[in-house]
Design an enzyme around this catalytic site. Structure first.
Site, PDB file in Angstrom:
ATOM      1  N   ASN A   1       0.797  -1.224   0.000  1.00  9.69           N
ATOM      2  CA  ASN A   1       0.000   0.000   0.000  1.00  9.69           C
ATOM      3  C   ASN A   1       0.833   1.279   0.000  1.00  9.69           C
ATOM      4  OD1 ASN A   1       0.663  -0.878   2.684  1.00  9.69           O
ATOM      5  ND2 ASN A   1      -0.707   0.690   3.481  1.00  9.69           N
TER       6      ASN A   1
ATOM      7  N   GLU B   1       4.284  -4.013  12.351  1.00 12.02           N
ATOM      8  CA  GLU B   1       3.151  -3.101  12.251  1.00 12.02           C
ATOM      9  C   GLU B   1       2.062  -3.876  11.538  1.00 12.02           C
ATOM     10  OE1 GLU B   1       0.355  -1.154  11.272  1.00 12.02           O
ATOM     11  OE2 GLU B   1       1.565  -0.353   9.635  1.00 12.02           O
TER      12      GLU B   1
ATOM     13  N   CYS C   1      -2.939   1.764   6.839  1.00 10.96           N
ATOM     14  CA  CYS C   1      -3.081   1.164   8.169  1.00 10.96           C
ATOM     15  C   CYS C   1      -3.820   2.067   9.138  1.00 10.96           C
ATOM     16  CB  CYS C   1      -1.709   0.817   8.735  1.00 10.96           C
ATOM     17  SG  CYS C   1      -0.862  -0.503   7.832  1.00 10.96           S
TER      18      CYS C   1
END
Length: 493
Positions: A166, A262, A296
């Protein structure tokens, strides 16, 4: 293959195939991978695609690279990274265009990512000169009066950086640049769907003067190449951005290694009745749909005080309905496609399930391939997938709350805890939110998608382990080494 990539059988001869960087040279492999546009499926480029046989070669190269990197001075490491940032600035338009083509985000979002990646690398260059130790007061302990000492921070050795699709460039920069600043060697494994900008990053590092084996770039499947790299005994640390499921798998196979992860979120905004609802709606409009929601810290859930609930929905829905979606290369487009049609279908299904369970869909849902129209769901409740899980798509779910205590309860009702945003001017509500919401970062009168690249970034619960941000990543990517001197010379204290 996932992420719009496919095995290359009839590669176009007019394209210059990207190779992997291994053992200090660009290397072709027997198998190639097509990188395709998420928007229209057109072929962007082809890349060499490694299998597990290349893992040992990469590890051995990284061992040599780690020794080379360890011998570089802090000033030299800093200069390499500063040179890299300058080269990226020179190739700015090329980086941005590549990101838009392979990720599908609008060009202005890609330009923002390139700009942030340059900042991230520049900050890491500065941190290369700030790796401090500290004296240790041994003489504060009885019997150690003749001891003096300190600790210093030393590189862990080899850092394996596994990056997502992303934000492939800036998230690679957040892993690679601090690792190099700290004196480590890096093995970079980008997402198979989006390897092109990361390949360009490696080109820039090498042109900037990085020792040839200071980095290895290997493109291959996660289940084969990724697993073998994670489990390899030469790798000292794994830094990963991706799903909690893959993160848990990495923890099971990594062995005794340092880990920074993450792992996603279902980030929320809380808006109380005293908030500027117009401003909140504008923030959500931007923060909920950037990169088609594939961020995110994208706003996924909005918890609005019941007195302002209808007003917020009335403000947000027309903004979302007016968004222009389509070709990300078109400068008038606000939102491009999701990474694959499969992912777009999944989000479409989750929306349908939520409506069946009682949510209200505030606009028609349209999908064409990977292009899914932005959507607002009202009256969403815990227990629905669009609330409990990470949607990672162009969807914002809205729910009412009675007061801040209720809002905090709703905010904490998922297994994630990355960042949250709270809009209110009442100090007691602010402190209740700060102390009550279980997240790694909380933004007051700002959306949870706010991030500067120098700040500590990471989450709690299933959102991850450790922190990114160059200063904090350098700490993760170094070990303490204690030094103790006996200065007594045999004398009594």
């Amino acid at each position: 293959m996932k992420g719009g990539a496919g095995r290359c059988r009839n590669c176009r001869p007019d394209l210059i195939m990207k190779k992997i960087w291994i053992e200090g040279r660009w290397t072709d492999t027997p198998e190639h991978l097509e990188v395709k546009s998420p928007y229209d499926g057109s072929l962007i480029d082809t890349v060499s695609y490694a299998d597990v046989t290349y893992v040992e070669r990469a590890a051995n190269s990284a061992r040599r690279g780690a020794e080379q990197m360890r011998r570089l001075s802090a000033a030299h490491r800093s200069e390499i990274l500063l040179n890299t940032a300058r080269i990226m600035q020179r190739r700015f338009d090329e980086f941005a265009l590549t990101l838009t083509k392979e990720v599908g985000k609008p060009l202005r979002e890609s330009q923002n990512e390139v700009d942030r990646a340059i900042q991230t690398i520049t900050i890491a260059a500065e941190e290369a000169k700030r790796i401090y130790g500290q004296t240790v007061p041994f003489d504060a302990t009885a019997g150690a009066e003749n001891k003096r000492g300190y600790y210093m921070r030393v590189p862990v050795g080899i850092v394996l950086a596994i990056t997502p699709f992303n934000a492939p460039l800036n998230l690679a920069a957040h892993k690679v640049a601090p690792a190099l600043a700290a004196g480590n060697a890096v093995i970079l494994k980008p997402a198979s769907a989006t390897p092109l900008a990361d390949t360009m990053l490696v080109e820039a590092l090498l042109e900037a003067g990085l020792p040839p084996e200071g980095i290895n770039l290997i493109i291959g499947s996660g289940s084969a190449v990724g697993d073998a790299l994670v489990a390899h005994p030469a790798v000292n640390m794994v830094t990963f951005t991706g799903s909690p499921e893959v993160g848990e798998h990495i923890m099971h196979i990594a062995g005794l290694k340092k880990l920074t992860m993450e792992l996603g979120s279902s980030s929320c905004v809380i808006a109380m009745d005293d908030a500027d609802i117009d401003a909140v709606a504008r923030k959500v409009r931007v923060a909920g749909y950037a990169n088609a929601g594939q961020v995110c810290i994208s706003v996924q859930r909005v918890i609005v005080h019941e007195k302002a609930y209808d007003k917020f929905i009335d403000k947000l829905v027309p903004m979302i309905g007016a968004m222009n979606i389509g070709d990300p290369l078109d400068e008038s487009v606000d939102m491009g496609p999701m990474i694959t049609e499969t992912e777009a279908r999944r989000v479409e299904q989750w929306i349908q399930e939520a409506v069946v369970a009682g949510a209200r869909c505030m606009m028609p849902v349209k999908r064409s391939g990977a292009l899914l129209s932005p959507t607002v769901l009202a009256d969403v409740t815990p227990g629905m997938k669009v609330w409990d899980k990470e949607v990672f798509g162009p969807l914002v779910a809205v729910a009412p709350c009675r007061d801040m205590e209720h809002a905090v309860e709703l905010a904490n009702s998922t297994t994630y805890g990355l960042q949250a945003g709270v809009f209110t001017n009442r100090l007691d509500d602010v402190w209740q939110a700060i102390e009550g919401i279980d997240v790694g970062g909380i933004m007051i009168n700002e959306a949870p998608s706010f991030r500067i690249d120098a700040m500590p970034y990471g989450g709690v619960k299933l959102s991850g382990i450790g922190r990114e941000g160059p200063r904090y990543a350098v700490e993760e990517m170094t070990d303490m080494k204690l030094v103790c001197f006996d200065i007594g010379g045999g004398r009594k204290p």
